[in-house]
Design a protein around this motif. Structure first.
Motif, PDB file in Angstrom:
ATOM      1  N   ALA A   1       0.843  -1.194   0.000  1.00 53.90           N
ATOM      2  CA  ALA A   1       0.000   0.000   0.000  1.00 53.90           C
ATOM      3  C   ALA A   1       0.873   1.238   0.000  1.00 53.90           C
ATOM      4  O   ALA A   1       1.996   1.229   0.491  1.00 53.90           O
ATOM      5  N   ILE A   2       0.331   2.293  -0.565  1.00 54.61           N
ATOM      6  CA  ILE A   2       0.961   3.609  -0.496  1.00 54.61           C
ATOM      7  C   ILE A   2      -0.025   4.547   0.171  1.00 54.61           C
ATOM      8  O   ILE A   2      -1.177   4.659  -0.263  1.00 54.61           O
ATOM      9  N   ALA A   3       0.444   5.197   1.225  1.00 52.71           N
ATOM     10  CA  ALA A   3      -0.369   6.199   1.909  1.00 52.71           C
ATOM     11  C   ALA A   3      -0.060   7.563   1.302  1.00 52.71           C
ATOM     12  O   ALA A   3       1.098   7.923   1.134  1.00 52.71           O
ATOM     13  N   VAL A   4      -1.089   8.303   0.994  1.00 54.77           N
ATOM     14  CA  VAL A   4      -0.946   9.649   0.449  1.00 54.77           C
ATOM     15  C   VAL A   4      -1.447  10.619   1.512  1.00 54.77           C
ATOM     16  O   VAL A   4      -2.651  10.772   1.694  1.00 54.77           O
ATOM     17  N   PRO A   5      -0.519  11.271   2.244  1.00 52.37           N
ATOM     18  CA  PRO A   5      -0.942  12.201   3.285  1.00 52.37           C
ATOM     19  C   PRO A   5      -1.735  13.371   2.694  1.00 52.37           C
ATOM     20  O   PRO A   5      -1.466  13.812   1.573  1.00 52.37           O
ATOM     21  N   GLU A   6      -2.691  13.852   3.459  1.00 52.40           N
ATOM     22  CA  GLU A   6      -3.568  14.920   2.972  1.00 52.40           C
ATOM     23  C   GLU A   6      -2.802  16.169   2.556  1.00 52.40           C
ATOM     24  O   GLU A   6      -3.105  16.794   1.558  1.00 52.40           O
ATOM     25  N   HIS A   7      -1.792  16.547   3.299  1.00 53.69           N
ATOM     26  CA  HIS A   7      -1.034  17.754   2.977  1.00 53.69           C
ATOM     27  C   HIS A   7       0.417  17.417   2.647  1.00 53.69           C
ATOM     28  O   HIS A   7       1.336  18.102   3.060  1.00 53.69           O
ATOM     29  N   GLY A   8       0.617  16.342   1.891  1.00 49.95           N
ATOM     30  CA  GLY A   8       1.969  15.908   1.549  1.00 49.95           C
ATOM     31  C   GLY A   8       2.450  16.518   0.241  1.00 49.95           C
ATOM     32  O   GLY A   8       1.834  17.427  -0.322  1.00 49.95           O
ATOM     33  N   LEU A   9       3.539  15.994  -0.247  1.00 53.51           N
ATOM     34  CA  LEU A   9       4.134  16.466  -1.495  1.00 53.51           C
ATOM     35  C   LEU A   9       3.268  16.188  -2.713  1.00 53.51           C
ATOM     36  O   LEU A   9       3.301  16.929  -3.690  1.00 53.51           O
ATOM     37  N   VAL A  10       2.514  15.097  -2.661  1.00 51.60           N
ATOM     38  CA  VAL A  10       1.737  14.645  -3.806  1.00 51.60           C
ATOM     39  C   VAL A  10       0.261  14.587  -3.423  1.00 51.60           C
ATOM     40  O   VAL A  10      -0.083  14.136  -2.333  1.00 51.60           O
ATOM     41  N   THR A  11      -0.597  15.030  -4.329  1.00 54.45           N
ATOM     42  CA  THR A  11      -2.037  14.917  -4.095  1.00 54.45           C
ATOM     43  C   THR A  11      -2.474  13.486  -4.378  1.00 54.45           C
ATOM     44  O   THR A  11      -1.740  12.708  -5.008  1.00 54.45           O
ATOM     45  N   PHE A  12      -3.657  13.139  -3.955  1.00 55.79           N
ATOM     46  CA  PHE A  12      -4.175  11.798  -4.209  1.00 55.79           C
ATOM     47  C   PHE A  12      -4.299  11.566  -5.714  1.00 55.79           C
ATOM     48  O   PHE A  12      -3.946  10.502  -6.227  1.00 55.79           O
ATOM     49  N   ASP A  13      -4.758  12.571  -6.439  1.00 55.33           N
ATOM     50  CA  ASP A  13      -4.869  12.476  -7.889  1.00 55.33           C
ATOM     51  C   ASP A  13      -3.488  12.309  -8.520  1.00 55.33           C
ATOM     52  O   ASP A  13      -3.300  11.488  -9.422  1.00 55.33           O
ATOM     53  N   GLY A  14      -2.511  13.066  -8.053  1.00 60.11           N
ATOM     54  CA  GLY A  14      -1.146  12.955  -8.566  1.00 60.11           C
ATOM     55  C   GLY A  14      -0.570  11.570  -8.333  1.00 60.11           C
ATOM     56  O   GLY A  14       0.100  11.009  -9.198  1.00 60.11           O
TER      57      GLY A  14
END
Length: 192
Positions: A143-156
């Motif tokens: 799995a890859i977690a995409v933090p809400e305010h991270g470097l990458v957006t969920f769409d990205g």
């Protein structure tokens, strides 16, 4: 996001670890054995249409037919075309050699987690793109977690994963192989 934008995003993320993680997940998606055996499911309010379309494009452009996705929907309309009428009951049929890719920006609901657990027990590979859902991560093989305010957006992140899944490793040219051989034999060229 077009291919140029994805390439630019990849260049920006070169030293962050994101490219390596998305490549790992992309390679895991490719282990699906047959076209249609890659099942994509989201949450009731957010089905992964966009990622499904991108993976379909990657399958077609790369010739990797195992990337041909099956969109699994929570409440498909009875009059929808056949490929858009696949409901959650398809997860009950998931088997070894198939991959269930859960794309959930929000916490996965209990009914989805139960079906994911059942699919895992029957031998399907479970992958997830999520935003910090510990229960979903506990069921996933990767799995890859995409933090809400991270470097990458969920769409990205979805674009990065789909692009990585369709990457075809380029075989080094004769000139590149000879240059490597020459470097091994004589050592690398040193500047004057």
């Amino acid at each position: 996001m077009d291919s140029g934008s994805v390439a630019f995003l990849r260049e920006l993320l070169t030293d962050t670890g994101w490219l390596e993680r998305t490549r790992e997940l992309g390679l895991a998606l490719r282990t699906t054995r047959s076209p249609g055996g890659l099942l994509l499911v989201g949450t009731p309010d957010d089905e992964p249409w966009h990622l499904t379309a991108h993976l379909g494009d990657e399958a077609r452009l790369s010739g990797l037919t195992q990337l041909t996705p099956t969109l699994v929907r929570w409440q498909p309309p009875a009059d929808a075309p056949a490929h858009l009428r696949i409901g959650l009951d398809r997860l009950e049929q998931a088997a070894r050699g198939e991959t269930l890719f859960v794309v959930a920006e929000q916490k996965a609901p209990v009914p989805l987690l139960e079906r994911v657990d059942d699919a895992r027990r029957t031998g399907a590979t479970i992958l997830a793109l999520e935003s910090g859902d510990a229960e979903l991560v506990g069921l996933a093989h990767d799995a890859i977690a995409v933090p809400e305010h991270g470097l990458v957006t969920f769409d990205g992140a979805q674009h990065l994963v789909s692009a990585a899944a369709g990457e075809i490793a380029q075989r080094p040219t004769l000139r590149e192989r000879l240059a490597r051989l020459l470097d091994k034999v004589s050592g690398p060229a040193l500047p004057d």
